[in-house]
Scaffold this motif. Structure first.
Motif, PDB file in Angstrom:
ATOM      1  N   SER A   1     -13.901 -15.832   6.337  1.00 44.10           N
ATOM      2  CA  SER A   1     -14.934 -15.106   5.607  1.00 44.10           C
ATOM      3  C   SER A   1     -15.702 -14.216   6.569  1.00 44.10           C
ATOM      4  O   SER A   1     -16.089 -14.638   7.663  1.00 44.10           O
ATOM      5  CB  SER A   1     -15.904 -16.097   4.920  1.00 44.10           C
ATOM      6  N   GLY A   2     -15.834 -12.965   6.174  1.00 47.43           N
ATOM      7  CA  GLY A   2     -16.537 -11.989   7.002  1.00 47.43           C
ATOM      8  C   GLY A   2     -15.628 -11.205   7.919  1.00 47.43           C
ATOM      9  O   GLY A   2     -16.043 -10.198   8.493  1.00 47.43           O
ATOM     10  N   ASN A   3     -14.413 -11.628   8.119  1.00 47.82           N
ATOM     11  CA  ASN A   3     -13.459 -10.917   8.963  1.00 47.82           C
ATOM     12  C   ASN A   3     -12.489 -10.106   8.105  1.00 47.82           C
ATOM     13  O   ASN A   3     -12.451 -10.229   6.879  1.00 47.82           O
ATOM     14  CB  ASN A   3     -12.669 -11.885   9.826  1.00 47.82           C
ATOM     15  N   GLU A   4     -11.648  -9.298   8.772  1.00 43.95           N
ATOM     16  CA  GLU A   4     -10.672  -8.508   8.042  1.00 43.95           C
ATOM     17  C   GLU A   4      -9.488  -9.393   7.643  1.00 43.95           C
ATOM     18  O   GLU A   4      -8.974 -10.171   8.454  1.00 43.95           O
ATOM     19  CB  GLU A   4     -10.169  -7.349   8.912  1.00 43.95           C
ATOM     20  N   ALA A   5      -9.075  -9.261   6.437  1.00 47.00           N
ATOM     21  CA  ALA A   5      -7.924 -10.016   5.930  1.00 47.00           C
ATOM     22  C   ALA A   5      -6.719  -9.085   5.865  1.00 47.00           C
ATOM     23  O   ALA A   5      -6.850  -7.905   5.518  1.00 47.00           O
ATOM     24  CB  ALA A   5      -8.238 -10.599   4.553  1.00 47.00           C
ATOM     25  N   ARG A   6      -5.557  -9.647   6.230  1.00 42.80           N
ATOM     26  CA  ARG A   6      -4.312  -8.868   6.192  1.00 42.80           C
ATOM     27  C   ARG A   6      -3.325  -9.587   5.279  1.00 42.80           C
ATOM     28  O   ARG A   6      -2.920 -10.723   5.546  1.00 42.80           O
ATOM     29  CB  ARG A   6      -3.737  -8.714   7.589  1.00 42.80           C
ATOM     30  N   VAL A   7      -2.940  -8.901   4.224  1.00 41.87           N
ATOM     31  CA  VAL A   7      -1.945  -9.419   3.281  1.00 41.87           C
ATOM     32  C   VAL A   7      -0.653  -8.645   3.523  1.00 41.87           C
ATOM     33  O   VAL A   7      -0.645  -7.404   3.441  1.00 41.87           O
ATOM     34  CB  VAL A   7      -2.429  -9.267   1.828  1.00 41.87           C
ATOM     35  N   THR A   8       0.464  -9.358   3.875  1.00 41.79           N
ATOM     36  CA  THR A   8       1.720  -8.678   4.228  1.00 41.79           C
ATOM     37  C   THR A   8       2.874  -9.222   3.399  1.00 41.79           C
ATOM     38  O   THR A   8       2.877 -10.384   2.973  1.00 41.79           O
ATOM     39  CB  THR A   8       2.043  -8.871   5.714  1.00 41.79           C
ATOM     40  N   ALA A   9       3.847  -8.344   3.207  1.00 41.65           N
ATOM     41  CA  ALA A   9       5.103  -8.726   2.536  1.00 41.65           C
ATOM     42  C   ALA A   9       6.206  -7.830   3.106  1.00 41.65           C
ATOM     43  O   ALA A   9       5.983  -6.635   3.362  1.00 41.65           O
ATOM     44  CB  ALA A   9       4.990  -8.564   1.030  1.00 41.65           C
ATOM     45  N   THR A  10       7.382  -8.436   3.321  1.00 40.45           N
ATOM     46  CA  THR A  10       8.515  -7.711   3.895  1.00 40.45           C
ATOM     47  C   THR A  10       9.634  -7.628   2.869  1.00 40.45           C
ATOM     48  O   THR A  10      10.013  -8.643   2.254  1.00 40.45           O
ATOM     49  CB  THR A  10       9.022  -8.393   5.160  1.00 40.45           C
ATOM     50  N   VAL A  11      10.203  -6.429   2.708  1.00 41.77           N
ATOM     51  CA  VAL A  11      11.330  -6.221   1.806  1.00 41.77           C
ATOM     52  C   VAL A  11      12.394  -5.433   2.560  1.00 41.77           C
ATOM     53  O   VAL A  11      12.092  -4.689   3.496  1.00 41.77           O
ATOM     54  CB  VAL A  11      10.915  -5.471   0.525  1.00 41.77           C
ATOM     55  N   CYS A  12      13.645  -5.633   2.158  1.00 42.38           N
ATOM     56  CA  CYS A  12      14.768  -4.881   2.715  1.00 42.38           C
ATOM     57  C   CYS A  12      15.357  -4.040   1.585  1.00 42.38           C
ATOM     58  O   CYS A  12      15.502  -4.530   0.446  1.00 42.38           O
ATOM     59  CB  CYS A  12      15.821  -5.804   3.281  1.00 42.38           C
ATOM     60  N   ALA A  13      15.758  -2.832   1.934  1.00 45.34           N
ATOM     61  CA  ALA A  13      16.271  -1.945   0.898  1.00 45.34           C
ATOM     62  C   ALA A  13      17.087  -0.834   1.530  1.00 45.34           C
ATOM     63  O   ALA A  13      16.805  -0.388   2.640  1.00 45.34           O
ATOM     64  CB  ALA A  13      15.127  -1.360   0.078  1.00 45.34           C
TER      65      ALA A  13
END
Length: 592
Positions: free
Chosen positions: A442-454
């Motif tokens: 809480s109070g920090n930067e959040a990073r939401v990641t997802a990897t896809v191949c195409a």
């Protein structure tokens, strides 16, 4: 035979004389076989015991008179000696059978004596021996030609000698046994002899070129009292061939471009044969028996034969197999330098190479799209050990470059050759994990990641949560969707939330599209409160410490109860006569 018969008669005569009545005249010494050179004197011995009669001599059954200077008594003053000197002996006058005779001691006593005939041989040297074959006289320097395996009848004769010559045969220094020797009086000159020896000779290949000698012995020859006649054996045979110039080790290590081979077709035959070579049944254009391969090439491999021919026939073939080794070389990979395959389909890659020994194959995969250099680049790994590489249900992880390496071994060294690359492109919609998780303070930067191949690469992407949609790349307030980072056909998408709060904890959905389809990927964000974190950690540490202490106490208690029993309990068991059960009991807490 003649001399042997005379000795037998002489012995018989002496025996009769020895058994006669004393006082009767008898032979004390009989005439014996005598040889004399022409012009020399010969002594014919004859001695009588109790001699009373008159001595005389006969030659060839004719009386011989006493003539001074020709026929003389050897000892006129000796009453018992009837020996006779033959002066200046000649073949015509003196060669023949001589007998010593004695008249009776009285007309009424039948004791007249006549010795057995004894030969006086006036020596005549025979002509030099000569060799005859097939009825023809073999002149000096001529050969006797005989087929191998046959028997040759060779004759040696020494004519016009007295007594007959004695003949021997020699093959080089080896003495041979003659089949027979005959001695016959010469028709036109009856007092000299023709000696004839017949040799049956088995002709073999080993006798070719060896010297055959006929040797005539005679005492009237000059020292060493013999003469020789020579001829050479010319044994003819069908050629026999052999191949020389290469051993098994040399043949096993012939390498193209670096080895040389020289072979000789060794042909033995008489008459001299003609030699030729064939390769796999085809006649080679060689000049004589030598076959030179320098340097060897792969097209020199095959079955080689050499043969020889002369007027008697053709030899069997001598055979040799030549197997030239050469390093592998990839001649084809396919089906093409660039292969496109649908996601989850089947792909077959093929590699063809030439080499001797036949090469083995390895396929290597380099998923990195970076440029390729010779040798196995870093990041490549083997995926197959056969000429065909089959990929089932291909995924994006299997895209990239594929290389075939052909390997064989020459001597103790490995040789290899690498093919050009085949690029495999896997085509399909985006693919990635269906769900993921992310954490933030809480109070920090959040990073939401997802990897896809195409493949093809995604053309649109957006983050969805609640009723909001944020295209990539774009920003709304505290939320920012950045461009993806691509590695090996896979793309990492990130959603950044600045000054994250507990209210930002939710499910964020990444929606990705390309030309072949789309996919959605949910990521759950959890935001942790920082003020509650320290008490929680402290409580966890205290609980863990207590658990460790309790565990140690329980273990120590159990060990003591198993090793040592109280003394009161041991005494009580002895008095009551009860046996103590040695089995360990479960540990129970001891009441205070």
């Amino acid at each position: 035979m003649k001399k042997g018969g005379e000795k037998l008669l002489e012995s018989l005569f002496l025996f009769i004389l020895a058994t006669s009545v004393d006082g009767v005249q008898r032979f004390a010494e009989l005439p014996t076989y005598t040889e004399v050179n022409p012009g020399e004197d010969a002594l014919l011995k004859c001695r009588i015991s109790d001699k009373k009669g008159v001595c005389s001599w006969q030659k060839d059954n004719k009386p011989v008179g006493i003539y001074r200077g020709k026929y003389e008594w050897a000892n006129e003053n000796s009453p018992s000696d009837c020996s006779l000197w033959v002066r200046g002996a000649t073949l015509q006058l003196d060669d023949g059978q001589w007998q010593c005779q004695l008249t009776a001691s009285n007309y009424d006593v039948q004791d007249a004596l006549s010795s057995p005939p004894a030969a006086l041989a006036v020596r005549v040297p025979p002509q030099a021996p000569r060799i005859l074959f097939n009825g023809s006289h073999i002149m000096p320097g001529q050969n006797i030609t005989v087929p191998a395996g046959s028997r040759a009848t060779v004759v040696c004769e020494a004519r016009y000698g007295n007594p007959p010559a004695y003949i021997e045969w020699y093959l080089e220094k080896e003495r041979l046994s003659a089949w027979s020797q005959t001695n016959a009086s010469e028709v036109e000159r009856p007092r000299v002899w023709a000696a004839r020896s017949v040799l049956e000779l088995a002709a073999s290949r080993s006798a070719r070129g060896r010297q055959l000698a006929c040797r005539a012995h005679h005492p009237s020859y000059p020292q060493p009292y013999y003469k020789d006649a020579f001829t050479m054996l010319d044994v003819t045979f069908v050629p026999v061939v052999s191949i020389q110039g290469a051993d098994a080790s040399t043949l096993a290590n012939l390498e193209e471009g670096s080895s040389a081979l020289t072979l000789e077709c060794k042909a033995e035959g008489n008459p001299s044969p003609y030699v030729w070579w064939t390769k796999d049944g085809q006649v080679l254009a060689t000049n004589g028996p030598m076959l030179i391969l320098a340097p060897v090439a792969r097209n020199h491999s095959g079955n080689y034969r050499c043969q020889a021919r002369n007027s008697l026939g053709t030899s069997d073939a001598a055979r040799i197999d030549i197997d030239v080794k050469y390093s592998p070389r990839v001649t084809w990979v396919g089906p093409d330098t660039v292969v496109e395959a649908n996601l989850f389909s089947k792909v077959t890659l093929e590699c063809r190479a030439e080499g001797n020994p036949p090469p083995e194959y390895q396929w290597f995969h380099n998923p990195s799209p970076t440029s390729h250099t010779r040798g196995i680049p870093e990041g490549e790994y083997p995926v197959s050990s056969s000429a065909h590489l089959e990929l089932h249900n291909v995924t994006y992880n299997q895209h990239g470059r594929y290389y075939c390496v052909a390997v064989n071994q020459i001597g103790l060294e490995d040789r290899s050759h690498q093919s050009e690359a085949i690029t495999l492109n896997v085509l399909g919609p985006p693919v990635g994990a269906d769900a993921g998780a992310a954490h933030a303070w809480s109070g920090n930067e959040a990073r939401v990641t997802a990897t896809v191949c195409a493949d093809p690469p995604p053309r649109r992407a957006a983050w969805l949560w609640g009723s909001l949609r944020l295209d990539v790349p774009s920003q709304i307030g505290r939320y920012r969707a950045i461009d993806p980072s691509g590695v090996d056909g896979c793309y990492r998408y990130s959603l950044l939330v600045s000054s994250a709060a507990v209210s930002d904890a939710r499910v964020y959905v990444l929606h990705v599209e390309n030309e072949r389809g789309f996919s959605s990927h949910a990521v759950t964000l959890t935001v942790h409160e920082t003020e509650h974190l320290a008490p929680l950690i402290a409580s966890a540490l205290v609980i863990a410490a207590l658990l460790v202490v309790i565990t140690c106490l329980v273990i120590r208690c159990c060990k003591r109860r198993r090793v040592k029993k109280p003394s009161s309990q041991r005494t009580r068991s002895t008095l009551t006569g009860k046996h103590h059960d040695p089995r360990p009991r479960p540990c129970r807490p001891t009441p205070e």
